[in-house]
Every structure is written in structure tokens, then in C-alpha cells.
Scaffold this motif. Structure first.
Motif, PDB file in Angstrom:
ATOM      1  N   ALA A 204     -61.377 -70.654 -79.094  1.00 47.81           N
ATOM      2  CA  ALA A 204     -61.554 -70.101 -77.744  1.00 47.81           C
ATOM      3  C   ALA A 204     -60.458 -70.559 -76.786  1.00 47.81           C
ATOM      4  CB  ALA A 204     -62.927 -70.497 -77.195  1.00 47.81           C
ATOM      5  N   GLY A 205     -60.037 -71.797 -76.895  1.00 49.88           N
ATOM      6  CA  GLY A 205     -58.995 -72.303 -76.014  1.00 49.88           C
ATOM      7  C   GLY A 205     -57.670 -71.615 -76.235  1.00 49.88           C
ATOM      8  N   VAL A 206     -57.336 -71.374 -77.504  1.00 44.84           N
ATOM      9  CA  VAL A 206     -56.088 -70.680 -77.822  1.00 44.84           C
ATOM     10  C   VAL A 206     -56.126 -69.254 -77.287  1.00 44.84           C
ATOM     11  CG1 VAL A 206     -54.656 -69.778 -79.694  1.00 44.84           C
ATOM     12  CG2 VAL A 206     -55.609 -72.093 -79.852  1.00 44.84           C
ATOM     13  N   ILE A 207     -57.250 -68.586 -77.471  1.00 40.96           N
ATOM     14  CA  ILE A 207     -57.377 -67.213 -76.984  1.00 40.96           C
ATOM     15  C   ILE A 207     -57.281 -67.166 -75.466  1.00 40.96           C
ATOM     16  CG2 ILE A 207     -58.917 -65.218 -76.841  1.00 40.96           C
ATOM     17  CD1 ILE A 207     -59.967 -66.022 -79.613  1.00 40.96           C
ATOM     18  N   ASP A 208     -57.901 -68.129 -74.795  1.00 44.28           N
ATOM     19  CA  ASP A 208     -57.800 -68.191 -73.332  1.00 44.28           C
ATOM     20  C   ASP A 208     -56.346 -68.311 -72.899  1.00 44.28           C
ATOM     21  OD1 ASP A 208     -60.526 -68.001 -73.013  1.00 44.28           O
ATOM     22  OD2 ASP A 208     -60.838 -70.171 -72.783  1.00 44.28           O
ATOM     23  N   ARG A 209     -55.579 -69.125 -73.601  1.00 52.62           N
ATOM     24  CA  ARG A 209     -54.165 -69.299 -73.242  1.00 52.62           C
ATOM     25  C   ARG A 209     -53.367 -68.033 -73.505  1.00 52.62           C
ATOM     26  NH1 ARG A 209     -55.194 -74.433 -75.415  1.00 52.62           N
ATOM     27  NH2 ARG A 209     -54.204 -73.959 -77.413  1.00 52.62           N
ATOM     28  N   LEU A 210     -53.680 -67.327 -74.585  1.00 49.69           N
ATOM     29  CA  LEU A 210     -52.984 -66.077 -74.871  1.00 49.69           C
ATOM     30  C   LEU A 210     -53.292 -65.014 -73.821  1.00 49.69           C
ATOM     31  CD1 LEU A 210     -53.393 -65.829 -78.745  1.00 49.69           C
ATOM     32  CD2 LEU A 210     -51.246 -66.085 -77.479  1.00 49.69           C
ATOM     33  N   ILE A 211     -54.550 -64.976 -73.375  1.00 47.34           N
ATOM     34  CA  ILE A 211     -54.932 -64.004 -72.360  1.00 47.34           C
ATOM     35  C   ILE A 211     -54.208 -64.298 -71.048  1.00 47.34           C
ATOM     36  CG2 ILE A 211     -56.864 -63.206 -70.925  1.00 47.34           C
ATOM     37  CD1 ILE A 211     -58.641 -63.595 -73.411  1.00 47.34           C
ATOM     38  N   ALA A 212     -54.095 -65.571 -70.711  1.00 49.60           N
ATOM     39  CA  ALA A 212     -53.473 -65.958 -69.446  1.00 49.60           C
ATOM     40  C   ALA A 212     -51.962 -66.126 -69.558  1.00 49.60           C
ATOM     41  CB  ALA A 212     -54.093 -67.261 -68.946  1.00 49.60           C
ATOM     42  N   TYR A 213     -51.394 -65.843 -70.718  1.00 45.16           N
ATOM     43  CA  TYR A 213     -49.973 -66.137 -70.958  1.00 45.16           C
ATOM     44  C   TYR A 213     -49.072 -65.489 -69.913  1.00 45.16           C
ATOM     45  CZ  TYR A 213     -45.462 -66.493 -73.284  1.00 45.16           C
ATOM     46  OH  TYR A 213     -44.155 -66.763 -73.571  1.00 45.16           O
ATOM     47  N   THR A 214     -49.298 -64.215 -69.634  1.00 44.01           N
ATOM     48  CA  THR A 214     -48.409 -63.518 -68.699  1.00 44.01           C
ATOM     49  C   THR A 214     -48.632 -63.957 -67.264  1.00 44.01           C
ATOM     50  OG1 THR A 214     -49.964 -61.657 -68.592  1.00 44.01           O
ATOM     51  CG2 THR A 214     -48.150 -61.498 -70.174  1.00 44.01           C
ATOM     52  N   ASP A 215     -49.806 -64.545 -66.957  1.00 41.97           N
ATOM     53  CA  ASP A 215     -50.029 -65.058 -65.611  1.00 41.97           C
ATOM     54  C   ASP A 215     -49.090 -66.217 -65.318  1.00 41.97           C
ATOM     55  OD1 ASP A 215     -52.112 -63.249 -65.571  1.00 41.97           O
ATOM     56  OD2 ASP A 215     -53.647 -64.752 -66.023  1.00 41.97           O
ATOM     57  N   VAL A 216     -48.748 -66.977 -66.350  1.00 46.50           N
ATOM     58  CA  VAL A 216     -47.893 -68.145 -66.197  1.00 46.50           C
ATOM     59  C   VAL A 216     -46.427 -67.796 -66.448  1.00 46.50           C
ATOM     60  CG1 VAL A 216     -47.400 -70.463 -67.072  1.00 46.50           C
ATOM     61  CG2 VAL A 216     -49.775 -69.669 -66.882  1.00 46.50           C
TER      62      VAL A 216
ATOM     63  N   ASP B 277     -35.259 -57.941 -62.527  1.00 49.39           N
ATOM     64  CA  ASP B 277     -35.470 -59.382 -62.608  1.00 49.39           C
ATOM     65  C   ASP B 277     -36.857 -59.683 -62.092  1.00 49.39           C
ATOM     66  OD1 ASP B 277     -32.079 -59.932 -61.601  1.00 49.39           O
ATOM     67  OD2 ASP B 277     -32.956 -59.922 -63.611  1.00 49.39           O
ATOM     68  N   PHE B 278     -37.716 -60.203 -62.944  1.00 48.58           N
ATOM     69  CA  PHE B 278     -39.100 -60.414 -62.578  1.00 48.58           C
ATOM     70  C   PHE B 278     -39.327 -61.832 -62.089  1.00 48.58           C
ATOM     71  CE2 PHE B 278     -40.946 -56.500 -63.867  1.00 48.58           C
ATOM     72  CZ  PHE B 278     -40.152 -56.051 -64.897  1.00 48.58           C
ATOM     73  N   HIS B 279     -40.283 -61.968 -61.157  1.00 50.97           N
ATOM     74  CA  HIS B 279     -40.772 -63.276 -60.774  1.00 50.97           C
ATOM     75  C   HIS B 279     -41.747 -63.753 -61.835  1.00 50.97           C
ATOM     76  CE1 HIS B 279     -38.971 -62.678 -56.864  1.00 50.97           C
ATOM     77  NE2 HIS B 279     -39.601 -61.516 -56.761  1.00 50.97           N
ATOM     78  N   LYS B 280     -42.047 -65.003 -61.844  1.00 45.60           N
ATOM     79  CA  LYS B 280     -43.017 -65.558 -62.789  1.00 45.60           C
ATOM     80  C   LYS B 280     -44.131 -66.213 -61.990  1.00 45.60           C
ATOM     81  CE  LYS B 280     -39.631 -66.486 -66.423  1.00 45.60           C
ATOM     82  NZ  LYS B 280     -40.110 -65.548 -67.397  1.00 45.60           N
ATOM     83  N   PRO B 281     -45.358 -65.753 -62.025  1.00 42.41           N
ATOM     84  CA  PRO B 281     -45.808 -64.573 -62.759  1.00 42.41           C
ATOM     85  C   PRO B 281     -45.335 -63.286 -62.103  1.00 42.41           C
ATOM     86  CG  PRO B 281     -47.598 -65.455 -61.459  1.00 42.41           C
ATOM     87  CD  PRO B 281     -46.470 -66.450 -61.358  1.00 42.41           C
ATOM     88  N   THR B 282     -45.142 -62.256 -62.898  1.00 39.93           N
ATOM     89  CA  THR B 282     -44.516 -61.036 -62.435  1.00 39.93           C
ATOM     90  C   THR B 282     -45.437 -60.219 -61.559  1.00 39.93           C
ATOM     91  OG1 THR B 282     -43.163 -60.934 -64.393  1.00 39.93           O
ATOM     92  CG2 THR B 282     -43.445 -58.888 -63.184  1.00 39.93           C
ATOM     93  N   LEU B 283     -44.914 -59.735 -60.448  1.00 39.37           N
ATOM     94  CA  LEU B 283     -45.554 -58.704 -59.649  1.00 39.37           C
ATOM     95  C   LEU B 283     -44.609 -57.524 -59.645  1.00 39.37           C
ATOM     96  CD1 LEU B 283     -46.880 -60.800 -56.623  1.00 39.37           C
ATOM     97  CD2 LEU B 283     -48.155 -59.974 -58.597  1.00 39.37           C
ATOM     98  N   PHE B 284     -44.917 -56.490 -60.424  1.00 38.47           N
ATOM     99  CA  PHE B 284     -43.985 -55.389 -60.545  1.00 38.47           C
ATOM    100  C   PHE B 284     -44.471 -54.189 -59.761  1.00 38.47           C
ATOM    101  CE2 PHE B 284     -46.744 -55.571 -64.244  1.00 38.47           C
ATOM    102  CZ  PHE B 284     -47.310 -54.299 -64.280  1.00 38.47           C
ATOM    103  N   ALA B 285     -43.533 -53.435 -59.247  1.00 34.69           N
ATOM    104  CA  ALA B 285     -43.867 -52.277 -58.421  1.00 34.69           C
ATOM    105  C   ALA B 285     -44.502 -51.181 -59.255  1.00 34.69           C
ATOM    106  CB  ALA B 285     -42.593 -51.744 -57.755  1.00 34.69           C
ATOM    107  N   GLY B 286     -45.270 -50.327 -58.584  1.00 31.88           N
ATOM    108  CA  GLY B 286     -45.884 -49.204 -59.288  1.00 31.88           C
ATOM    109  C   GLY B 286     -44.854 -48.331 -59.964  1.00 31.88           C
TER     110      GLY B 286
END
Length: 209
Positions: free
Chosen positions: A49-61, A4-13
Motif C-alpha cells: 500500500a505504501g508503494v502504491i501511495d507513492r506511485l499515485i502521488a509521484y507526479t504531485d512531487v 518547461d514545467f514547474h514541479k509539481p506541474t500546473l499546465f494550461a488547458g
């Protein structure tokens, strides 16, 4: 990806070290391929550019699990499999940029190949540089030469693999457990590098599905 991941995910090595390749393409849901192809073709046709920025940051959110649910079970040598691996590499790098840059720099220092040039990180490579590199590679999937982005990611993985292997050798006499973990991680990076290189060849031949 059963945790079960947190959002944004911090996963163990250990999550990365236990990461396995995808299933046989014959058993993959068509949805994974269709969503990957639709997303890529739509963004590359009009690379806002805005759409690409959102795709890059998608997993951060939204967390890496949101991407994993779509693409992680796909064949390693497929379009969704390639997208998943690069998102995973970015998440891993951003989670611990200091360690990632240290491992990368060790690999770059030992390299006798053009991989440091292909990957494209400044030398020396610190936390800010390694984070920027991960973003640049992901961005290249959407607005640059897709195969070049895959080649850069593969070079990045080979350098990380070399760095992990070297650090494993250093730790062998003092911490067998750490040496084993680093060796396992080196093998994972090596495997992902081979898959991404294969995906780049498939893309260039027009057969990456």
C-alpha cells in the motif's frame, strides 16, 4: 510536452487540448515499454500500500513531465501509452477539481449509458469526489483488475467529453472562442476514451505491450 514545467506541474488547458496521440509503435523506444512492464509487474506482484501511495502521488512531487519523459511518446494503444494517459487525466483533474467535477456532472446528467456506473463517482460529484475518483482509477492499475481500471478511465473520459460538448453548445452564442476550446477538449477526451477501451481489450487478450 515541450514547455518547461514547474514541479509539481500546473499546465494550461491548452496543453491538454493540443495533446496528440503517440508515435507508431515501431518508432517507440523499447525503454518506454520495458519500464512500464517492469513497474507494473513488480508492483502488482507485491502490491504494498505504501508503494502504491507513492506511485499515485509521484507526479504531485515530481511533476507530470517526469512521466511524460518516459511514456508520452508511446503509442496510444500500448502499456506505456495507457499509463501515461491515466497519469495525465489524474493531473488534469487535480489541477482544477472544481471545473473537472462540474464538467463530469454535466456529462453524467446527460448520459443515457452505464458510463456513470462504470466510472464509479458518487452522484452528485463534487471536487472531492472527482479527485478521489482519479486516484481510485490510478490505484486500480496497480492493485486491482487492470482492464477494469482502463474501462473506468474510458467511461470517465466519455462523460467528460459529453460535458465539454454540452458546455460548448451553451457558450456558442456568447463566446465562440470558449466554445471552440471546449469542443477541442471534448474531442481529446473522446479520443483518449477510445484508446483506453482498446487497451482494455488488448490487456484481456494478453496482447497489451
Amino acid at each position: 510536452m515541450a514547455e518547461d514545467f514547474h514541479k509539481p506541474t500546473l499546465f494550461a488547458g491548452s496543453t491538454f487540448e493540443a495533446f496528440q496521440g503517440g508515435d507508431d509503435p515501431a518508432h517507440i523506444s523499447r525503454l518506454a515499454h520495458d519500464t512500464a512492464a517492469a513497474l507494473l509487474s513488480r508492483v502488482r506482484a507485491d502490491p504494498d500500500a505504501g508503494v502504491i501511495d507513492r506511485l499515485i502521488a509521484y507526479t504531485d512531487v515530481n511533476g507530470i513531465d517526469a512521466i511524460a519523459e518516459l511514456w508520452s511518446r508511446s503509442s496510444a494503444r500500448s502499456l506505456p501509452g495507457a499509463l501515461w494517459r491515466i497519469y495525465l487525466l489524474r493531473a488534469l483533474t487535480r489541477q482544477d477539481p472544481e471545473q473537472s467535477s462540474f464538467i463530469y456532472q454535466r456529462g453524467a446528467d446527460l448520459s443515457l449509458t452505464i458510463d456513470p456506473v462504470v466510472a464509479g463517482a458518487p452522484n452528485p460529484t463534487g471536487p472531492e469526489e472527482i479527485t478521489a475518483l482519479a486516484d481510485q482509477i490510478l490505484r486500480g492499475l496497480f492493485e486491482g483488475d487492470f482492464a477494469v481500471a482502463l474501462d473506468r478511465a474510458a467511461a470517465f473520459c466519455r462523460l467528460m467529453s459529453s460535458g465539454c460538448a454540452s458546455l460548448a453548445d451553451d457558450a456558442e452564442t456568447t463566446s465562440a472562442e470558449r466554445a471552440t476550446a471546449l469542443t477541442t477538449r471534448a474531442l481529446r477526451f473522446h479520443s483518449i476514451a477510445a484508446d483506453l477501451t482498446a487497451c482494455a481489450r488488448l490487456w484481456r487478450s494478453g496482447s497489451l505491450d
